[in-house]
Design a protein around this motif. Structure first.
Motif, mmCIF file in Angstrom:
data_model
loop_
_atom_site.group_PDB
_atom_site.id
_atom_site.type_symbol
_atom_site.label_atom_id
_atom_site.label_comp_id
_atom_site.label_asym_id
_atom_site.label_seq_id
_atom_site.Cartn_x
_atom_site.Cartn_y
_atom_site.Cartn_z
ATOM 1 N N GLN A 1 0.827 -1.387 0.081
ATOM 2 C CA GLN A 1 -0.067 -0.187 -0.028
ATOM 3 C C GLN A 1 0.777 1.174 -0.046
ATOM 4 O O GLN A 1 0.232 2.354 -0.143
ATOM 5 C CB GLN A 1 -0.973 0.127 1.392
ATOM 6 C CG GLN A 1 -1.830 -1.104 1.404
ATOM 7 C CD GLN A 1 -2.799 -1.047 2.567
ATOM 8 O OE1 GLN A 1 -2.347 -0.418 3.539
ATOM 9 N NE2 GLN A 1 -3.940 -1.801 2.488
ATOM 10 N N HIS A 2 2.289 0.986 0.272
ATOM 11 C CA HIS A 2 3.123 2.400 0.083
ATOM 12 C C HIS A 2 2.948 3.133 -1.147
ATOM 13 O O HIS A 2 2.956 2.284 -2.131
ATOM 14 C CB HIS A 2 4.352 1.885 0.741
ATOM 15 C CG HIS A 2 5.270 3.031 1.101
ATOM 16 N ND1 HIS A 2 5.928 4.008 0.316
ATOM 17 C CD2 HIS A 2 5.483 3.618 2.414
ATOM 18 C CE1 HIS A 2 6.604 4.945 1.132
ATOM 19 N NE2 HIS A 2 6.325 4.480 2.309
ATOM 20 N N VAL A 3 3.391 4.458 -1.133
ATOM 21 C CA VAL A 3 3.240 5.133 -2.521
ATOM 22 C C VAL A 3 4.379 4.554 -3.333
ATOM 23 O O VAL A 3 4.509 4.818 -4.358
ATOM 24 C CB VAL A 3 3.357 6.478 -2.388
ATOM 25 C CG1 VAL A 3 1.930 7.097 -1.690
ATOM 26 C CG2 VAL A 3 4.448 6.924 -1.292
ATOM 27 N N CYS A 4 5.520 4.295 -2.692
ATOM 28 C CA CYS A 4 6.549 3.872 -3.438
ATOM 29 C C CYS A 4 6.725 2.322 -3.475
ATOM 30 O O CYS A 4 7.905 1.923 -4.086
ATOM 31 C CB CYS A 4 7.973 4.329 -2.688
ATOM 32 S SG CYS A 4 8.136 6.195 -2.577
ATOM 33 N N GLY A 5 5.736 1.811 -2.961
ATOM 34 C CA GLY A 5 5.984 0.069 -3.098
ATOM 35 C C GLY A 5 4.945 -0.394 -4.403
ATOM 36 O O GLY A 5 4.855 0.023 -5.196
ATOM 37 N N GLY A 6 3.905 -1.515 -3.868
ATOM 38 C CA GLY A 6 3.367 -2.034 -4.939
ATOM 39 C C GLY A 6 3.733 -3.780 -4.999
ATOM 40 O O GLY A 6 4.637 -4.088 -4.090
ATOM 41 N N GLU A 7 2.975 -4.420 -5.481
ATOM 42 C CA GLU A 7 3.121 -5.649 -5.751
ATOM 43 C C GLU A 7 4.401 -6.461 -6.311
ATOM 44 O O GLU A 7 4.938 -7.444 -6.154
ATOM 45 C CB GLU A 7 1.775 -6.325 -6.561
ATOM 46 C CG GLU A 7 0.681 -6.116 -5.876
ATOM 47 C CD GLU A 7 -0.721 -6.898 -6.476
ATOM 48 O OE1 GLU A 7 -0.340 -7.274 -7.756
ATOM 49 O OE2 GLU A 7 -1.791 -7.132 -6.085
ATOM 50 N N LYS A 8 4.662 -5.299 -7.271
ATOM 51 C CA LYS A 8 6.151 -5.751 -7.771
ATOM 52 C C LYS A 8 7.529 -5.264 -7.382
ATOM 53 O O LYS A 8 8.513 -5.558 -7.910
ATOM 54 C CB LYS A 8 5.903 -5.080 -9.440
ATOM 55 C CG LYS A 8 4.787 -5.996 -10.251
ATOM 56 C CD LYS A 8 4.587 -5.549 -11.703
ATOM 57 C CE LYS A 8 3.483 -6.082 -12.576
ATOM 58 N NZ LYS A 8 3.641 -5.926 -13.740
ATOM 59 N N CYS A 9 7.277 -4.573 -6.191
ATOM 60 C CA CYS A 9 8.709 -3.877 -5.860
ATOM 61 C C CYS A 9 9.516 -5.233 -5.144
ATOM 62 O O CYS A 9 8.573 -6.243 -5.011
ATOM 63 C CB CYS A 9 8.424 -2.975 -4.692
ATOM 64 S SG CYS A 9 7.931 -3.535 -3.052
ATOM 65 N N ASP A 10 10.656 -5.324 -5.099
ATOM 66 C CA ASP A 10 11.671 -6.370 -4.684
ATOM 67 C C ASP A 10 11.041 -6.673 -3.300
ATOM 68 O O ASP A 10 11.062 -7.731 -3.062
ATOM 69 C CB ASP A 10 13.251 -5.786 -4.518
ATOM 70 C CG ASP A 10 13.747 -5.362 -5.767
ATOM 71 O OD1 ASP A 10 12.970 -5.909 -6.935
ATOM 72 O OD2 ASP A 10 14.697 -4.642 -5.860
ATOM 73 N N SER A 11 10.748 -5.813 -2.272
ATOM 74 C CA SER A 11 10.319 -6.309 -0.853
ATOM 75 C C SER A 11 8.926 -7.059 -0.862
ATOM 76 O O SER A 11 9.190 -8.034 -0.118
ATOM 77 C CB SER A 11 10.272 -5.061 0.071
ATOM 78 O OG SER A 11 11.620 -4.308 0.165
ATOM 79 N N ALA A 12 8.113 -6.606 -1.740
ATOM 80 C CA ALA A 12 6.854 -7.474 -1.900
ATOM 81 C C ALA A 12 7.009 -8.661 -2.380
ATOM 82 O O ALA A 12 6.488 -9.764 -1.939
ATOM 83 C CB ALA A 12 5.911 -6.542 -2.739
#
Length: 1009
Positions: free
Chosen positions: A605-616
């Motif tokens: 849900q973070h503005v800089c995140g998303g389902e495809k970010c490395d941490s997710a």
């Protein structure tokens, strides 16, 4: 050119002359009968002549009216006038007036007043005209027996100056007279001067005199002892006769109370002898100076000398490590850093490691005190001590247990660098020594909730996941991590909403209600009791405050603030720990899974995140691993992926990678470099096929005129020569000439009347501008003057003087420029000249001369942690977009490094060859290729990836740090794109380095222009 036709000037005084007076005006004042008026006129005349004015007609006036004056101020001004006045005609012959001057000087030499006589002798020391000195020789020698020591002292120096300038033949009896004076002289200064003359003019007499007073030298004054040491160094370098007796004198003087004598004795012992006794005595003298002198500059000089001794006599220096460490009491960080550089590394041995670690522990504890915490540089000193303890315990692990718990208290420090140094130290201990893992990991589990730095938390979590094996330890670690994250679930607070509600719904609190009751006491009597009832909302406020305090843990705050790296590390470490635990309680498993899913939701849900970010993606792998552990039904692709992740995490591949990282860190350790260099040099000497035997070395010295083992440190030249350094020096001379030729810049055109070309040479903080001026016309040019100006942080100190050029004549002029900072500077100006046929001056404008920043930048080494710390602290940044014709990433990177003198961060490079033939601090193409070859990770990225990011570092001669991050992407069409970000503490170096990269990045040819 003969001595007598050269112009000597030992006086330089600035004077704002304005409109200079005429000769008649000055002559009128000089003819005055008042001595004060004469003195003022003579002073003005001297100042005007020093600043370029010429008054040849006043020479006779001064001889007639001023020479006869008895005023001491006039006499002193006359000595300066005789020094600067022109004494010869244009053809070089002595002026007739000088005969009268010689007579006046002779009268002053025979004057009854010792001040006049001594001042005249001081003047004659600076006189380089033999025809003036010749009639005065008898009077000078007569003053050797003057009643006053001031006159005798200057008479000795006058005799010395005459013999030194014109040879002992002009005064053949002088050495014998000086020797007789030396035997009977009681004044220390006069005795020193007489001895110095014998040392330089008749060495045999000086040796005979010193040996006759061998036992008395230590009781003489320090200035005479320094002269004796000068004789000892000269004699022992040329002959071995009486060397033992001279060294005994040096040994006696080493304990002198004079710091200058003690320092010179130590230098002489190191140079003249390689005996362990002599080296120990020298080192002891250096250490005494180091600890007793309060001046930091003196300490730094002495530490440099100790560094030289350490390179050649490590065994002797080992026993003095604790004495050198006493200099850590100095508050200067530079002094402390040099002390660490000398003592750590090659001097730390099993015999002294326990004492060294104990002392470093005491120093660390001192930095925690209240007084030390308010001292400037205390934080940097603590970092230095932690790195020192890390280096010591890395070599001697048996000492690690005594310091590891002390250092673990710094994990909760607010300073990220200190806490990171500690966690890196613990990582090395855990990786290399299995018996220390349990206590360290247990202590880390206890304090993980108090750690406030993300990088430190990530390091601790990785260690938990990789090295926790015991089930009880795993359970305690999981419980500690979960306790730091409670209360669950993790949710981002809407602070704005809370503030709005608080502002809109302000309720008046009721005043406390007091009720009085009558009660029966224990003894049966009656009493009253006051009951206080709090106002509304009080209990709610207390409860909300407790909840707020619980939420403000650093670990939880970092996760809620969007730290993706920490989020991924929490999930991976908890998953690894749960996989290792065979009997995992269901409640604990569910709580861990709740935390991971909660974190995954936050990242998503973070503005800089998303389902495809490395941490997710990483957290989703953890969730799938839990699903497999719970025997949940997954699609075959996800099941295979989860099993692959489990197998990868269970294979302990991270330990193998960590071992490589630690090996590289050990090689690049700042306190292992000296030891490595020494080992390499010893290996070169041992394996060289041309290595001379022990018997051959003294014979070689004797053929050279040496003295047995007196070569000391100078023997390095013999070994370098045996390894072929002479040929390398010849090649270097040719390369230096080619480099000098390439730097010559044309300032005017060949068709101009005056052709000017310039060569700019950098000498540390000074620039020497060498100008070749050529007259291209067929007539004489007068008053040819090159006027220069500067732009930037440059200051013109010495300007070129005006010259006269005959037809076709050329002349070399010099200008000196002071540099204040690393900033691109520009030198510009014009050249003016006069022709006999023209009434006005003519002028030609010069081309601009740009000062190359590369002359200020030296290659240097820094570790990754220090780089990151400075990167976050530096405020000046200059971003340069990559626009180049080079199509290969490796070629472009090599090109930038070679043209900016920047090296790769985290690696140190030491060559075993002779560095004397290389220009200090300059990177060659071979050096850059070796760097890229040794940087295996970067080399692999260059070969396999289309995107490469490299950190570079360099340092200026002014101590300014230059950081650069180069991010290169290779496009499908083969072109390179990206950016280069440069950071520094000051604006000048960031802008100048950016301009340099902009110029040279276009291609290989651009850098050669």
């Amino acid at each position: 050119m003969s001595v007598e036709t050269e112009k000597y000037c030992t006086v330089l005084i600035h004077y704002e002359k304005g409109v200079p007076p005429t000769s008649e005006e000055l002559a009128k004042k000089l003819e005055s009968k008042k001595e004060t008026v004469q003195a003022e006129a003579l002073e003005e005349l001297v100042l005007l002549m020093i600043n370029g004015e010429s008054y040849p007609k006043l020479l006779m006036t001064i001889i007639r009216f001023v020479v006869t004056s008895r005023d001491h101020r006039v006499k002193k001004l006359l000595t300066i006038y005789w020094e600067i006045v022109e004494k010869t005609k244009d053809n070089g012959d002595l002026k007739e007036e000088m005969i009268l001057v010689c007579n006046a000087l002779r009268n002053d030499l025979m004057h009854a007043n010792e001040y006049v006589c001594g001042s005249t002798l001081r003047l004659l020391c600076k006189m380089k005209y033999y025809r003036i000195l010749e009639p005065l020789k008898e009077a000078v020698l007569r003053n050797l027996g003057h009643r006053h020591s001031y006159v005798r002292r200057n008479a000795v120096m006058c005799v010395f100056s005459i013999v030194k300038s014109f040879g002992v033949e002009v005064l053949p009896e002088a050495p014998e007279d000086i020797e007789q004076l030396l035997l009977v002289e009681g004044d220390l200064s006069t005795k020193r001067n007489a001895f110095l003359m014998l040392v330089n003019c008749d060495q045999e007499r000086a040796i005979k005199y010193v040996l006759s007073l061998q036992d008395q030298v230590s009781s003489m004054g320090d200035i005479f002892q320094l002269a004796v040491l000068e004789l000892v160094r000269k004699v022992c370098r040329s002959t071995s006769v009486n060397k033992g007796r001279f060294l005994r004198i040096v040994f006696d003087l080493a304990a002198s109370s004079s710091t200058a004598v003690s320092y010179e004795c130590a230098s002489s012992l190191v140079t003249l002898s390689s005996s362990p006794v002599a080296i120990h005595q020298a080192a002891q003298a250096y250490v005494q100076l180091l600890t007793e002198q309060s001046d930091n500059n003196v300490k730094l000089i002495v530490l440099d000398r100790l560094r030289d001794v350490q390179k050649h006599h490590k065994q002797v220096m080992e026993g003095m490590v604790m004495d050198i460490f006493r200099a850590l009491t100095c508050p200067s960080l530079d002094v402390r850093k040099k002390v660490m550089d000398i003592c750590l590394g090659s001097l730390v041995s099993p015999r002294n490691i326990k004492d060294v670690v104990a002392l470093l522990k005491k120093e660390v504890i001192k930095t925690l005190g209240y007084e030390a915490s308010n001292t400037e540089g205390n934080l940097e000193y603590r970092r230095l001590l932690i790195r020192a303890l890390h280096a010591c315990t890395g070599q001697y692990p048996d000492q690690a247990q005594s310091v590891m718990f002390l250092l673990m208290d710094f994990l909760t420090e607010s300073d990220q660098t200190t806490a990171t140094e500690v966690v890196m130290f613990l990582r090395e201990l855990i990786a290399n020594y299995s018996d220390m893992r349990m206590p360290i990991l247990q202590r880390l589990a206890e304090c993980v909730g108090d750690v406030s730095q993300s990088r430190v938390l990530r390091g601790c979590l990785w260690l938990f996941g990789e090295y926790c094996e015991d089930e009880a330890l795993i359970l305690s670690v999981i419980q500690a991590v979960l306790a730091a994250l409670r209360p669950l679930p993790l949710a981002v607070e809407d602070g704005a909403k809370d503030k709005k509600e608080a502002a809109g719904d302000k309720k008046e609190k009721k005043a406390p209600k007091i009720t009085t009751k009558t009660v029966v006491l224990a003894d049966g009597t009656y009493g009253t009791q006051n009951v206080y009832e709090g106002g509304e909302g009080e209990e709610e406020e207390v409860e909300d405050k407790g909840k707020t305090d619980t939420k403000k843990t650093a670990f939880r705050t970092l996760l809620l603030g969007g730290d993706f790296l920490l989020s991924a590390m929490v999930g991976v470490s908890l998953t690894k720990l749960c996989i290792k635990l065979k009997n995992l309680p269901v409640a604990l498993r569910n709580e861990v899974l709740l935390v991971i899913v909660n974190i995954f939701k936050l990242v998503k849900q973070h503005v800089c995140g998303g389902e495809k970010c490395d941490s997710a993606v990483r957290l989703s792998q953890c969730i799938r691993a839990f699903a497999v552990m719970g025997n949940s039904q997954l699609p075959p692709p996800q099941l295979a992926a989860a099993q692959l992740v489990q197998g990868d995490w269970g294979a302990a591949q991270g330990r193998g990678q960590l071992a490589k990282v630690l090996e590289l860190a050990a090689q690049n350790s700042e306190w292992a470099l000296g030891q490595e260099e020494e080992v390499q040099n010893n290996a070169l000497r041992d394996t060289s096929p041309c290595r001379p035997t022990i018997k051959q070395v003294p014979e070689h010295r004797e053929r050279k005129g040496g003295a047995g083992p007196a070569g000391g440190m100078d023997d390095d030249e013999d070994f370098h020569a045996a390894r072929g350094a002479s040929m390398a020096q010849a090649a270097a001379d040719g390369a230096l000439f080619a480099e000098r030729l390439a730097k010559v810049q044309q300032m005017t055109g060949l068709a101009d009347p005056v052709y000017v070309e310039a060569f700019l040479q950098v000498h540390s903080f000074d620039l020497m501008l060498e100008l070749l001026v050529v007259n291209r016309t067929n007539e004489t040019l007068q008053n040819v003057l090159v006027e220069l100006s500067t732009q930037g942080d440059l200051k013109l100190v010495d300007r070129p003087s005006a010259v006269t050029l005959a037809a076709g004549q050329q002349m070399t002029l010099h200008a000196s420029i002071k540099v204040a900072s690393t900033e691109t500077g520009i030198i510009f100006g014009y050249v003016t000249f006069e022709k006999k046929s023209a009434a006005d001056k003519e002028c030609s404008v010069l081309n601009e001369l740009h000062v190359d920043i590369l002359d200020y930048i030296e290659r240097s080494w820094i570790n990754e942690l220090a780089f990151r710390t400075m990167w976050s602290e530096f405020e000046w940044e200059n971003k340069v977009n990559i626009n180049t014709s080079i199509t290969e990433v490796g070629t472009f990177l090599e090109h930038i490094m070679r043209n900016t003198n920047m090296s790769i961060v985290g690696r140190s490079y030491k060559k075993t060859g002779d560095n004397k033939t290389q220009k200090k601090g300059k990177l060659t193409a071979e050096d850059v290729q070796d760097m890229l070859k040794d940087a295996v990770g970067i080399k692999k990225l260059i070969d396999t990836s289309s995107f490469v990011a490299v950190n570079l570092y360099a340092k200026s001669i002014f101590g300014e740090d230059a950081l650069a991050n180069i991010s290169i992407e290779k496009l499908p069409d083969g072109k390179l794109t990206g950016s280069c970000r440069i950071r520094s503490r000051t604006q000048g170096i960031a802008l100048s380095l950016g301009d340099r990269i902009t110029i040279v990045q276009r291609g290989v040819q651009a850098s050669r222009e």
